[in-house]
Design an enzyme around this catalytic site. Sequence first.
Site, PDB file in Angstrom:
ATOM      1  N   ASP A 104       0.874  -1.157   0.000  1.00  0.00           N
ATOM      2  CA  ASP A 104       0.000   0.000   0.000  1.00  0.00           C
ATOM      3  C   ASP A 104       0.926   1.227   0.000  1.00  0.00           C
ATOM      4  OD1 ASP A 104      -2.419   1.558   0.589  1.00  0.00           O
ATOM      5  OD2 ASP A 104      -1.552   1.778   2.581  1.00  0.00           O
ATOM      6  N   LEU A 105       0.427   2.359  -0.441  1.00  0.00           N
ATOM      7  CA  LEU A 105       1.297   3.543  -0.513  1.00  0.00           C
ATOM      8  C   LEU A 105       1.188   4.405   0.749  1.00  0.00           C
ATOM      9  CD1 LEU A 105       3.208   5.339  -2.236  1.00  0.00           C
ATOM     10  CD2 LEU A 105       1.163   6.395  -3.216  1.00  0.00           C
ATOM     11  N   ASP A 106       0.018   5.038   0.893  1.00  0.00           N
ATOM     12  CA  ASP A 106      -0.181   5.976   1.998  1.00  0.00           C
ATOM     13  C   ASP A 106      -0.196   5.235   3.336  1.00  0.00           C
ATOM     14  OD1 ASP A 106      -0.959   8.031   3.657  1.00  0.00           O
ATOM     15  OD2 ASP A 106      -3.062   7.906   3.097  1.00  0.00           O
TER      16      ASP A 106
ATOM     17  N   THR B 185       1.345  10.265   3.442  1.00  0.00           N
ATOM     18  CA  THR B 185       0.600  11.302   2.720  1.00  0.00           C
ATOM     19  C   THR B 185      -0.715  11.617   3.440  1.00  0.00           C
ATOM     20  OG1 THR B 185      -0.082   9.524   1.270  1.00  0.00           O
ATOM     21  CG2 THR B 185       1.518  11.066   0.378  1.00  0.00           C
TER      22      THR B 185
ATOM     23  N   LYS C 102      -8.822   6.554   5.605  1.00  0.00           N
ATOM     24  CA  LYS C 102      -7.638   5.826   5.132  1.00  0.00           C
ATOM     25  C   LYS C 102      -8.040   4.653   4.239  1.00  0.00           C
ATOM     26  CE  LYS C 102      -3.888   6.472   8.417  1.00  0.00           C
ATOM     27  NZ  LYS C 102      -3.114   5.776   9.453  1.00  0.00           N
TER      28      LYS C 102
ATOM     29  N   SER D 228      -2.418   0.535  -4.407  1.00  0.00           N
ATOM     30  CA  SER D 228      -2.929   1.723  -3.713  1.00  0.00           C
ATOM     31  C   SER D 228      -4.247   2.187  -4.309  1.00  0.00           C
ATOM     32  CB  SER D 228      -1.891   2.857  -3.851  1.00  0.00           C
ATOM     33  OG  SER D 228      -2.440   4.093  -3.490  1.00  0.00           O
ATOM     34  N   ALA D 229      -5.088   2.787  -3.456  1.00  0.00           N
ATOM     35  CA  ALA D 229      -6.349   3.373  -3.928  1.00  0.00           C
ATOM     36  C   ALA D 229      -6.125   4.716  -4.594  1.00  0.00           C
ATOM     37  CB  ALA D 229      -7.290   3.546  -2.738  1.00  0.00           C
TER      38      ALA D 229
ATOM     39  N   LYS E  86     -10.893  -0.952  -1.686  1.00  0.00           N
ATOM     40  CA  LYS E  86     -10.691  -1.778  -0.498  1.00  0.00           C
ATOM     41  C   LYS E  86     -11.893  -1.516   0.421  1.00  0.00           C
ATOM     42  CE  LYS E  86      -5.784  -0.715  -0.970  1.00  0.00           C
ATOM     43  NZ  LYS E  86      -4.652   0.071  -0.460  1.00  0.00           N
TER      44      LYS E  86
ATOM     45  N   GLU F 282      -0.015  -3.338   4.712  1.00  0.00           N
ATOM     46  CA  GLU F 282      -1.157  -2.403   4.779  1.00  0.00           C
ATOM     47  C   GLU F 282      -1.265  -1.727   6.131  1.00  0.00           C
ATOM     48  OE1 GLU F 282      -3.744  -0.735   3.944  1.00  0.00           O
ATOM     49  OE2 GLU F 282      -3.994  -1.230   1.855  1.00  0.00           O
ATOM     50  N   ASP F 283      -1.683  -0.446   6.113  1.00  0.00           N
ATOM     51  CA  ASP F 283      -1.877   0.271   7.383  1.00  0.00           C
ATOM     52  C   ASP F 283      -3.355   0.510   7.706  1.00  0.00           C
ATOM     53  OD1 ASP F 283      -2.103   2.200   5.220  1.00  0.00           O
ATOM     54  OD2 ASP F 283      -2.230   3.713   6.799  1.00  0.00           O
TER      55      ASP F 283
HETATM   56  P1  B16 Z   1      -6.349  10.058  -4.212  1.00  0.00           P
HETATM   57  P2  B16 Z   1      -3.593   4.116  -0.136  1.00  0.00           P
HETATM   58  C1  B16 Z   1      -5.414   6.060  -0.328  1.00  0.00           C
HETATM   59  O1  B16 Z   1      -4.102   5.613  -0.514  1.00  0.00           O
HETATM   60  C2  B16 Z   1      -5.491   6.935   0.915  1.00  0.00           C
HETATM   61  O2  B16 Z   1      -5.245   6.151   2.072  1.00  0.00           O
HETATM   62  C3  B16 Z   1      -6.866   7.529   1.028  1.00  0.00           C
HETATM   63  O3  B16 Z   1      -6.942   8.363   2.159  1.00  0.00           O
HETATM   64  C4  B16 Z   1      -7.170   8.314  -0.251  1.00  0.00           C
HETATM   65  O4  B16 Z   1      -8.494   8.855  -0.200  1.00  0.00           O
HETATM   66  C5  B16 Z   1      -7.037   7.381  -1.450  1.00  0.00           C
HETATM   67  O5  B16 Z   1      -5.732   6.837  -1.481  1.00  0.00           O
HETATM   68  C6  B16 Z   1      -7.327   8.081  -2.764  1.00  0.00           C
HETATM   69  O6  B16 Z   1      -6.327   9.017  -2.999  1.00  0.00           O
HETATM   70  O7  B16 Z   1      -7.293  11.154  -3.869  1.00  0.00           O
HETATM   71  O8  B16 Z   1      -4.911  10.472  -4.303  1.00  0.00           O
HETATM   72  O9  B16 Z   1      -6.792   9.294  -5.461  1.00  0.00           O
HETATM   73  O10 B16 Z   1      -3.544   4.059   1.362  1.00  0.00           O
HETATM   74  O11 B16 Z   1      -4.567   3.115  -0.744  1.00  0.00           O
HETATM   75  O12 B16 Z   1      -2.235   4.074  -0.768  1.00  0.00           O
HETATM   76 MG    MG Z   2      -2.781   3.170   3.362  1.00  0.00          MG
END
Ligand code: B16
Ligand code: MG
Length: 218
Positions: free
Chosen positions: A8-10, A16, A45, A114-115, A145, A169-170
């Site tokens: 996962d990224l964030d 972020t 998240k 990542s989302a 997710k 994953e966090d």
């Molecule tokens: P964006 P992850 C997710 O990243 C974030 O945790 C979530 O808070 C955010 O809304 C989502 O990405 C979408 O991000 O607006 O940049 O498309 O944790 O899945 O890496």
């Molecule tokens: Mg995350």
Amino acid sequence: MLSACLFDLDGVLVDTAKHHYTAWKKLAEEKIGVNFTHEDNEALKGLSRAESLSYILSKTNREFSQEDQLSMMEEKNLNYLSLVSQLTPSDLLPGALELLQSLKASGIKAALGSASKNAPMIIEKLGIVDLLDVVVDGNVVTLSKPHPAVFLKGAELLGVAPEHTVVFEDAVSGVAAAKAGGFFCVGIGEPEALPQADYVVSDLSFVTIEDLKSKFFN
Ligand code: B16
Ligand code: MG
């Protein structure tokens, strides 16, 4: 056998979340007229941008058209982009670079799951593009997710089976996605917050390939 790792990224490779917080708070308080707290940010998240806006809009009785909602997401994202444009490799979370480098050196595949639709730009800023064999993000997969689609797609593109793959994953929703896909899941955070994870560490500096292999992939 351990064949691959999906990240996962964030919250796993980079923090972020603090920038999402700043950008959502500005939108929520200035445009929607609702309070936005750190607890609210925690709940977002792993959720997509549209799901995050729906969560914030559920705090008000005001009605917003589809068009208004699209422009709100755009405004939030522009703010977010100006914040993440400052990221550099020094923003990688502890242990992230070392683990990605050791995976590369040992021939174990690595992918992003990542989302975020901004993931390609962020990994470029972090200088880790060449350490990832595959990138699956919110532009590639639309099912959020806890649906396992983002991780299943990553495993499929890498040509590995979920049972031979670790997901890091966090978020509660992300851990649920990994388990629903049949992956071994290492949670990043506090064990009490991620009860579904198979194993929890506070950050990637506590993870080595040797450890993973000897403890879980014998
Ligand atoms: P964006 P992850 C997710 O990243 C974030 O945790 C979530 O808070 C955010 O809304 C989502 O990405 C979408 O991000 O607006 O940049 O498309 O944790 O899945 O890496
Ligand atoms: Mg995350």
